[in-house]
Design an enzyme around this catalytic site. Structure first.
Site, PDB file in Angstrom:
ATOM      1  N   ARG A  66       0.484  -0.843   0.333  1.00  0.00           N
ATOM      2  CA  ARG A  66       0.310  -0.016   0.151  1.00  0.00           C
ATOM      3  C   ARG A  66       1.026   1.222  -0.077  1.00  0.00           C
ATOM      4  O   ARG A  66       0.678   2.575  -0.229  1.00  0.00           O
ATOM      5  CB  ARG A  66      -1.169   0.212   1.259  1.00  0.00           C
ATOM      6  CG  ARG A  66      -2.029  -1.089   0.796  1.00  0.00           C
ATOM      7  CD  ARG A  66      -3.297  -1.034   1.849  1.00  0.00           C
ATOM      8  NE  ARG A  66      -1.909  -1.329   3.015  1.00  0.00           N
ATOM      9  CZ  ARG A  66      -2.063  -2.769   3.922  1.00  0.00           C
ATOM     10  NH1 ARG A  66      -2.566  -3.973   3.067  1.00  0.00           N
ATOM     11  NH2 ARG A  66      -1.884  -2.808   5.105  1.00  0.00           N
ATOM     12  N   GLU A 103       6.094  -8.919  14.964  1.00  0.00           N
ATOM     13  CA  GLU A 103       5.219  -9.234  16.034  1.00  0.00           C
ATOM     14  C   GLU A 103       5.482 -11.078  16.472  1.00  0.00           C
ATOM     15  O   GLU A 103       5.495 -11.645  17.311  1.00  0.00           O
ATOM     16  CB  GLU A 103       4.284  -9.417  16.279  1.00  0.00           C
ATOM     17  CG  GLU A 103       3.320  -8.535  17.494  1.00  0.00           C
ATOM     18  CD  GLU A 103       1.964  -8.243  17.850  1.00  0.00           C
ATOM     19  OE1 GLU A 103       1.691  -7.736  17.138  1.00  0.00           O
ATOM     20  OE2 GLU A 103       1.880  -8.816  19.106  1.00  0.00           O
TER      21      GLU A 103
HETATM   22  P1  AMP Z   1       4.921  -1.698  10.992  1.00  0.00           P
HETATM   23  O1  AMP Z   1       5.908  -2.221  10.858  1.00  0.00           O
HETATM   24  O2  AMP Z   1       4.568  -2.604  12.552  1.00  0.00           O
HETATM   25  O3  AMP Z   1       4.950  -0.100  11.423  1.00  0.00           O
HETATM   26  O4  AMP Z   1       3.750  -1.807  10.235  1.00  0.00           O
HETATM   27  C1  AMP Z   1       3.796  -1.696   8.998  1.00  0.00           C
HETATM   28  C2  AMP Z   1       3.472  -2.011   8.111  1.00  0.00           C
HETATM   29  O5  AMP Z   1       1.926  -2.812   8.209  1.00  0.00           O
HETATM   30  C3  AMP Z   1       2.365  -0.418   7.003  1.00  0.00           C
HETATM   31  O6  AMP Z   1       3.023  -1.267   5.827  1.00  0.00           O
HETATM   32  C4  AMP Z   1       1.490  -1.098   6.605  1.00  0.00           C
HETATM   33  O7  AMP Z   1       0.257  -1.457   5.985  1.00  0.00           O
HETATM   34  C5  AMP Z   1       1.207  -2.139   7.856  1.00  0.00           C
HETATM   35  N1  AMP Z   1      -0.397  -2.208   9.024  1.00  0.00           N
HETATM   36  C6  AMP Z   1      -0.139  -2.904   9.937  1.00  0.00           C
HETATM   37  N2  AMP Z   1      -1.021  -2.160  10.662  1.00  0.00           N
HETATM   38  C7  AMP Z   1      -1.986  -1.480  10.553  1.00  0.00           C
HETATM   39  C8  AMP Z   1      -3.142  -1.410  10.594  1.00  0.00           C
HETATM   40  N3  AMP Z   1      -3.854  -1.684  11.533  1.00  0.00           N
HETATM   41  N4  AMP Z   1      -4.001  -1.216   9.306  1.00  0.00           N
HETATM   42  C9  AMP Z   1      -3.801  -0.475   8.732  1.00  0.00           C
HETATM   43  N5  AMP Z   1      -2.155  -1.094   8.147  1.00  0.00           N
HETATM   44  C10 AMP Z   1      -1.300  -1.653   9.229  1.00  0.00           C
END
Ligand code: AMP
Length: 178
Positions: A66, A103
């Site tokens: 995305r 995670e």
């Molecule tokens: P992180 O690595 O934990 O910062 O997760 C970010 C990635 O996961 C991004 O590429 C987002 O597209 C996706 N993502 C994580 N959590 C969500 C959420 N609650 N809603 C939408 N996309 C999420």
């Protein structure tokens, strides 16, 4: 928490328990479906907020999948090119790869070795910053390729998860910190 642009909240759908129980998924599909919201998003994400992230950007790097949508809009608006950071095995030719912990489990991001030149100033764009692990991997990928990260931009930031701290000292700006 910050005050989002007035056009943004109605274009973000909150989907409970997707893709797994306990996750409050922020679905930006309504944003991409609206021509006017998409244009506003391009303008807002490309705005120079004075944090240095928009200074002399050579290229935008968008994170699969995305981040491609938001990143391409920003690249087009800034008048610079776009590089895709992809999941492993998707890009032909030689690649730089960075692994990162999730995670549960792990993942990797790759860019083509010839995608960046040494010293390129790279703005990283994704749709959502959650824990910051994905954006941090993208930063390390740019470092590995010899580029300089100017900053990180996202549409949404889940501030309770502390992603911003993980990305320090790089400037992070999101349109809506929830
Ligand atoms: P992180 O690595 O934990 O910062 O997760 C970010 C990635 O996961 C991004 O590429 C987002 O597209 C996706 N993502 C994580 N959590 C969500 C959420 N609650 N809603 C939408 N996309 C999420």
């Amino acid at each position: 928490m910050n005050t989002p642009p007035d056009w943004l909240p109605e274009h973000v759908a909150l989907v409970p328990d997707f893709p797994q129980p306990g996750v409050q998924f922020r679905d930006l599909s309504p944003l991409w479906r609206s021509s006017s919201a998409m244009s506003r998003c391009a303008i807002a994400l490309s705005e120079d907020t004075g944090d240095g992230a928009m200074t002399d950007v050579d290229v935008v790097l968008g994170i699969e999948a995305r981040g491609f949508l938001a990143g391409m809009l920003v690249a087009n608006r800034l008048g610079v090119g776009f590089v895709a950071a992809r999941k492993p095995g998707k890009l032909p030719g030689e690649v730089h790869r960075i692994g990162y912990a999730l995670e549960y489990g792990s993942d990797s991001l790759e860019i083509q070795r010839n995608a960046l030149s040494a010293g390129d100033r790279v703005l990283i764009v994704d749709d959502v910053i959650a824990t910051g692990g994905t954006a941090d991997a993208a930063i390390r990928l740019v470092d590995l390729a010899g580029g300089t990260v100017t900053g990180v931009r996202a549409v949404l930031e889940l501030s309770a998860l502390g992603g911003r701290a993980k990305l320090e000292p790089h400037p992070v700006h999101s349109l809506w910190e929830v």
